[in-house]
Write a protein that holds these residues in place. Structure first.
Motif, PDB file in Angstrom:
ATOM      1  N   THR A  15     -12.336  -3.538 -25.980  1.00 24.70           N
ATOM      2  CA  THR A  15     -11.394  -4.124 -26.937  1.00 24.70           C
ATOM      3  C   THR A  15     -11.284  -5.634 -26.717  1.00 24.70           C
ATOM      4  OG1 THR A  15     -10.162  -2.065 -26.834  1.00 24.70           O
ATOM      5  CG2 THR A  15      -9.055  -3.931 -27.838  1.00 24.70           C
ATOM      6  N   ASP A  16     -11.109  -6.019 -25.462  1.00 22.82           N
ATOM      7  CA  ASP A  16     -10.976  -7.445 -25.148  1.00 22.82           C
ATOM      8  C   ASP A  16     -12.234  -8.210 -25.548  1.00 22.82           C
ATOM      9  OD1 ASP A  16      -8.639  -6.588 -24.123  1.00 22.82           O
ATOM     10  OD2 ASP A  16      -9.024  -7.146 -22.045  1.00 22.82           O
ATOM     11  N   SER A  38      -9.592  10.537 -17.521  1.00 24.80           N
ATOM     12  CA  SER A  38      -8.780   9.834 -16.532  1.00 24.80           C
ATOM     13  C   SER A  38      -8.865   8.323 -16.663  1.00 24.80           C
ATOM     14  CB  SER A  38      -9.160  10.270 -15.123  1.00 24.80           C
ATOM     15  OG  SER A  38     -10.499   9.932 -14.861  1.00 24.80           O
ATOM     16  N   GLU A  39     -10.036   7.801 -16.998  1.00 22.25           N
ATOM     17  CA  GLU A  39     -10.159   6.340 -16.988  1.00 22.25           C
ATOM     18  C   GLU A  39     -10.542   5.756 -18.336  1.00 22.25           C
ATOM     19  OE1 GLU A  39     -12.650   5.093 -13.621  1.00 22.25           O
ATOM     20  OE2 GLU A  39     -11.959   6.918 -12.654  1.00 22.25           O
ATOM     21  N   ASN A  94       4.572  12.001 -21.591  1.00 20.52           N
ATOM     22  CA  ASN A  94       4.160  12.080 -20.192  1.00 20.52           C
ATOM     23  C   ASN A  94       5.319  12.380 -19.269  1.00 20.52           C
ATOM     24  OD1 ASN A  94       1.424  11.730 -20.423  1.00 20.52           O
ATOM     25  ND2 ASN A  94       1.553   9.508 -20.434  1.00 20.52           N
ATOM     26  N   GLU A 117       3.737   8.013 -25.889  1.00 21.90           N
ATOM     27  CA  GLU A 117       2.918   8.234 -24.692  1.00 21.90           C
ATOM     28  C   GLU A 117       3.788   8.409 -23.454  1.00 21.90           C
ATOM     29  OE1 GLU A 117       0.346   4.779 -25.345  1.00 21.90           O
ATOM     30  OE2 GLU A 117      -1.318   6.103 -24.860  1.00 21.90           O
ATOM     31  N   SER A 148      -9.129   5.177 -21.212  1.00 21.60           N
ATOM     32  CA  SER A 148      -8.352   4.164 -21.926  1.00 21.60           C
ATOM     33  C   SER A 148      -8.306   2.847 -21.173  1.00 21.60           C
ATOM     34  CB  SER A 148      -6.950   4.675 -22.254  1.00 21.60           C
ATOM     35  OG  SER A 148      -6.496   5.561 -21.291  1.00 21.60           O
ATOM     36  N   GLU A 149      -8.376   2.899 -19.829  1.00 21.58           N
ATOM     37  CA  GLU A 149      -8.468   1.644 -19.079  1.00 21.58           C
ATOM     38  C   GLU A 149      -9.813   0.974 -19.370  1.00 21.58           C
ATOM     39  OE1 GLU A 149      -6.330  -0.144 -17.184  1.00 21.58           O
ATOM     40  OE2 GLU A 149      -4.874   1.290 -17.954  1.00 21.58           O
ATOM     41  N   ASN A 161      -5.122  11.792 -24.353  1.00 23.76           N
ATOM     42  CA  ASN A 161      -4.356  11.269 -23.225  1.00 23.76           C
ATOM     43  C   ASN A 161      -4.572  12.174 -22.013  1.00 23.76           C
ATOM     44  OD1 ASN A 161      -1.814  11.360 -21.503  1.00 23.76           O
ATOM     45  ND2 ASN A 161      -1.452   9.549 -22.726  1.00 23.76           N
ATOM     46  N   SER A 162      -4.838  11.564 -20.859  1.00 24.86           N
ATOM     47  CA  SER A 162      -5.288  12.390 -19.738  1.00 24.86           C
ATOM     48  C   SER A 162      -4.226  13.369 -19.261  1.00 24.86           C
ATOM     49  CB  SER A 162      -5.767  11.514 -18.597  1.00 24.86           C
ATOM     50  OG  SER A 162      -4.712  10.757 -18.083  1.00 24.86           O
ATOM     51  N   SER A 163      -2.954  12.977 -19.249  1.00 29.09           N
ATOM     52  CA  SER A 163      -1.979  13.929 -18.713  1.00 29.09           C
ATOM     53  C   SER A 163      -1.736  15.067 -19.698  1.00 29.09           C
ATOM     54  CB  SER A 163      -0.676  13.240 -18.331  1.00 29.09           C
ATOM     55  OG  SER A 163      -0.029  12.743 -19.445  1.00 29.09           O
ATOM     56  N   LYS A 179     -10.259  -0.915 -22.662  1.00 26.75           N
ATOM     57  CA  LYS A 179      -9.716  -2.282 -22.691  1.00 26.75           C
ATOM     58  C   LYS A 179     -10.817  -3.321 -22.555  1.00 26.75           C
ATOM     59  CE  LYS A 179      -5.162  -1.880 -20.518  1.00 26.75           C
ATOM     60  NZ  LYS A 179      -4.572  -2.169 -19.193  1.00 26.75           N
ATOM     61  N   SER A 187     -18.613   0.522 -14.736  1.00 22.30           N
ATOM     62  CA  SER A 187     -17.296   0.908 -14.218  1.00 22.30           C
ATOM     63  C   SER A 187     -16.934   2.351 -14.527  1.00 22.30           C
ATOM     64  CB  SER A 187     -16.197   0.007 -14.786  1.00 22.30           C
ATOM     65  OG  SER A 187     -16.606  -1.306 -14.877  1.00 22.30           O
ATOM     66  N   ASN A 224      -4.767  17.296 -19.215  1.00 21.51           N
ATOM     67  CA  ASN A 224      -4.671  18.050 -17.968  1.00 21.51           C
ATOM     68  C   ASN A 224      -3.652  19.170 -18.076  1.00 21.51           C
ATOM     69  OD1 ASN A 224      -6.596  16.724 -16.496  1.00 21.51           O
ATOM     70  ND2 ASN A 224      -5.191  15.134 -15.805  1.00 21.51           N
ATOM     71  N   ALA A 225      -2.528  18.861 -18.737  1.00 18.32           N
ATOM     72  CA  ALA A 225      -1.492  19.884 -18.892  1.00 18.32           C
ATOM     73  C   ALA A 225      -2.021  21.046 -19.723  1.00 18.32           C
ATOM     74  CB  ALA A 225      -0.257  19.274 -19.549  1.00 18.32           C
TER      75      ALA A 225
END
Lengths: 512, 307
Positions: free
Chosen positions: A468-469, A458-459, A95, A91, A461-462, A114-116, A465, A494, A119-120
């Motif tokens: 997952t938690d 963009s968000e 990136n 990753e 994977s955050e 993966n966002s980047s 969490k 969120s 985007n690429a």
């Protein structure tokens, strides 16, 4: 004294600057390309070998030696220059490579969500290849489904890597089952009984209660959880109903049932108690050392487990199971597939591959390595050196150590894995391949895989969490169902709601 | 007084001391090139930065990333965790090296002292990966030495590594283990320059060992303590990415996720360069403000401060 001020100020913010410094350098030298010289040379003299640099993923600890590489170069009439990215840091590496424009002619992209990376791809950093595929005999064979799945907004920014659609299942110690007089389980309840027996009835016969049923790792996807989830009817990542309503997997009944199942395993001690912090390597080592008798993961891991156990657990005998259901009903069989068989993309950055002629040369190369000859090279090595082959095209690896050094690292670079006649003669591997093929019929695909949600990119994977938690906490009995639902609500608030509506819109746009 | 002189003859003094000023030059150039110029990159926190478009081509988004940072529910968690861990660092860890160096100072046997020093310095040279791995071997539930001992004594196994209650204790414990010895060095150096006459005078007045430590040694190293305290405050939000990243898992994230780890996962792993630059910028600014405040406070209290 003034210098001290600046020094302090600089110390305080320098942490913030590491990333921005990268960007700065990049913009100072726009379009600086590292490996173009070779391609120019290739163009000047078409008869000469094409020089191709390839940035790809390394799953083993060391890169391969040149033996097999030379053969591949010979067959494809190229000069290859690999730059290996260790799987564990892919990753960050991909990136930073994207950010600093230090790519290669071919870039193996495995993390399409993966966002980047996304985007690429969307920004047109890589060539769009769909119109070229039909010119090459092996590339044209890539199915329309596969092309659709690997596309972003209908455009294909690379050659999709064709993998097995669903490779997971349960691996059980057959010798332990026999010793305790147990049958191979076909329902989740029976599997629970086996786990219980393995924990409580001393299957290794050493007189002490030092074994568990399951051994798992801290991974809710490739570990036991998601596979068990399939057995309870959990959708793969997303579910979309007839009216086009999208729901995430963790709002399904099956997800909760799978959590309850894991909770029961944990409470009863039928699973290693620290699975939430166990690494894959420790998990496999633990299994090989006879600490546990049930492993859930990729079916062909069975062979690796057996290899690891050599000299430690020589009595180890394994059985693979892929037909477990929670109901005992054949009609309920299911197994997840999150990427729908797309292992990633082989992409060609425009900064390195300058024009169509060059692109076609590289596509020719990709086409060539999809041949059975190169597949055999990248999978088994060189006949007589690494393996022997019989009339049925069954391969026996003769020198495992050499094979691991010289051949194995190439395996993750193969653009296509299933569908070749040449196969492993090892019964465990043959059986694993058969079961993986059988899995295809029961595979539950991710309906959103090729669709676009900017918020998820963009968000996502955050946000994941949070889930997952919460899942771990529920399994380890730190929160109850209401607590879990509250976390899901938090996920929705969120950004989850935005993801869902974006996916619904995207799904509607594609399916009418 | 000194100020008056300087302002009058600044050019003259520059000429007279040109060699001395020349010696500053390499450091100055270093800071300009490697520290100040890269600060220009901070503008990407006001952009939707995309590397292949560059700073010139990426679209401007104003304060979008700041708004996201401050409104995200994780922000309060990050701030709370960072501040709590910093407070633990300050209250528990900061005084320990002072106490230890005062104790070491009282050791009269040179041989014994240097052996002790060597032993307590060693952990500083181990990487966090090793420290955390050793902790794992000791504390994990299945077969961890500590837990096996607890079980053997008839106790209930404790999941040190997966409970939020233990995370902070484990975290601070590891810092003490790794850095306590090393941190005594500066204090010990400061103690050695204390004027021996002061001790003799104190002895004449009938002071015992404890009194001498309290009334002579401690006041003598006070400037050093204050300086180090201010420096430490400057790193309020810098708690060590590597250390924390290795400790966090799904079960203790609620108390363990800090700005450093968040920048890594949100920025480098997910490629949101602009957003993580924003987080980093915020972190840096808070540190800068705190240093200036504490420096001012120190000066008010009659100490030197750091500048």
């Amino acid at each position: 004294m003034n210098k001290k001020i600046s020094k302090l100020a600089v110390l305080a913010v320098s942490g913030a600057l590491v990333l921005s410094a990268c960007g700065n350098n990049e913009s100072a030298n726009p379009g600086q390309a590292a490996n173009t010289a070779g391609n120019e040379a290739g163009k000047a003299a078409p008869a000469a070998k094409t020089k191709i640099s390839w940035m790809n993923i390394l799953h083993s600890t060391t890169p391969p030696t040149d033996t097999v590489l030379n053969k591949i170069e010979e067959i494809t009439n190229t000069e290859l220059d690999f730059s290996w990215v260790p799987d564990a840091s892919k990753e960050e590496r991909i990136n930073t490579a994207l950010a600093s424009d230090s790519l290669a002619d071919i870039v193996t992209l495995t993390l399409l969500d993966n966002s980047s990376v996304r985007n690429a791809l969307k920004a047109g950093v890589f060539w769009e290849v769909s119109s070229y595929l039909d010119e090459f005999p092996n590339l044209v064979a890539i199915s329309q489904d596969m092309r659709t799945s690997a596309s972003i907004e209908g455009k294909l920014y690379g050659i999709p890597m064709v993998k097995d659609i669903a490779r997971n299942g349960v691996i059980i110690r057959k010798d332990w089952l026999d010793k305790l007089g147990l049958q191979v389980p076909t329902t989740t309840a029976e599997l629970m009984q086996v786990a219980k027996a393995f924990t409580e009835q001393d299957p290794d016969g050493n007189g002490s209660k030092d074994t568990t049923g399951f051994i798992d790792r801290s991974d809710l996807v490739f570990g036991a959880f998601k596979t068990l989830g399939s057995y309870f009817g959990t959708p793969s990542s997303w579910h979309v109903d007839d009216s086009g309503k999208v729901t995430p997997e963790f709002e399904s009944e099956g997800y909760v049932k799978a959590m309850d199942y894991m909770k029961e395993l944990y409470k009863g001690g039928y699973i290693n108690q620290d699975f939430a912090v166990t690494a894959k390597n420790d998990q496999q080592q633990g299994f090989a050392q006879g600490k546990a008798g049930i492993y859930v993961g990729a079916l062909f891991d069975s062979k690796n487990l057996l290899n690891l156990a050599k000299g430690i657990q020589d009595s180890m005998d394994l059985v693979m199971v892929n037909d477990i259901t929670s109901t005992g009903n054949e009609a309920d069989r299911a197994i997840w597939s999150s990427s729908n068989g797309v292992g990633g993309l082989l992409s060609f950055p425009k900064s390195e591959v300058k024009d169509e002629a060059e692109l076609k040369q590289i596509l020719q190369f990709v086409n060539d390595i999809m041949s059975e000859e190169v597949f055999a090279l990248m999978t088994y090595g060189i006949e007589g050196v690494h393996y022997t082959i019989d009339a049925d095209k069954a391969v026996t690896i003769t020198n495992t150590e050499l094979w691991q050094q010289e051949v194995q690292p190439f395996s993750s670079s193969r653009p296509k894995e299933p569908g070749y006649a040449i196969h492993d003669a090892d019964p465990l591997r043959t059986e694993a391949a058969r079961l993986i093929l059988e899995n295809e019929k029961y595979a539950v695909l991710n309906p959103m895989y090729s669709l676009e949600s900017p918020t998820f990119s963009s968000e996502g994977s955050e946000l994941q969490k949070i889930i997952t938690d919460a899942t771990y906490k529920y399994i380890l009995d730190k929160i109850d169902l209401a607590g879990f639902k509250a976390e899901v609500e938090k996920w929705r608030k969120s950004g989850g709601d935005a993801i869902i509506s974006e996916y619904e819109a995207a799904y509607k746009a594609v399916n009418g | 007084m000194a100020r008056k002189k300087r302002s009058g003859h600044s050019l003259l003094s520059l000429k007279r001391n040109k060699l001395l000023y020349l010696m500053i030059l390499p450091g100055f150039v270093y800071f300009v090139i490697f520290k100040y110029l890269p600060m220009g990159g901070l503008v990407i926190s006001f952009q939707e930065y995309q590397p292949y478009l560059g700073i010139g081509g990426s679209p401007w988004v104003g304060f979008k990333h700041f708004v996201r940072l401050f409104t995200e529910p994780t922000f309060l968690m990050l701030l709370r965790n960072t501040l709590v861990l910093f407070a633990l660092n300050l209250v528990i860890f900061f005084p320990l090296p002072i106490i230890l160096s005062l104790m070491l100072n009282e050791v009269r046997n040179k041989m014994f002292k240097s052996v002790v020093q060597t032993i307590i310095y060693i952990p500083h040279f181990l990487s966090w990966v090793i420290i955390v791995s050793i902790t794992y071997v000791f504390m994990n539930v299945d077969g961890g030495v500590l837990n096996e001992a607890i079980a053997a004594l008839g106790g209930q196994k404790i999941s040190f590594l997966t409970s939020p209650e233990w995370l902070r204790i484990v975290y601070i414990g590891q810092i003490i283990w790794k850095e306590l010895g090393w941190s005594t060095i500066i204090y010990l150096a400061a103690i050695t320059v204390v004027d021996t006459q002061l001790y003799e005078a104190a002895e004449m007045d009938g002071a015992g060992r404890l009194r001498k430590t309290w009334h002579v040694t401690l006041p003598a190293i006070r400037p050093v303590i204050i300086t180090l305290l201010i420096l430490k405050i400057g790193h309020t939000l810098d708690l060590g990415f590597e250390h924390m990243y290795l400790l966090i898992n799904s079960l203790n994230r609620e108390v363990g996720e800090i700005f450093d780890t968040y920048i890594y996962t949100a920025g480098l792993k997910n490629g949101q360069l602009s957003f993580s630059t924003t987080v980093g910028l915020f972190k840096g600014l808070v540190g800068l403000i705190l240093v200036m405040l504490s420096n001012k406070l120190a000066k008010k209290m009659g100490e030197d401060g750091v500048y």
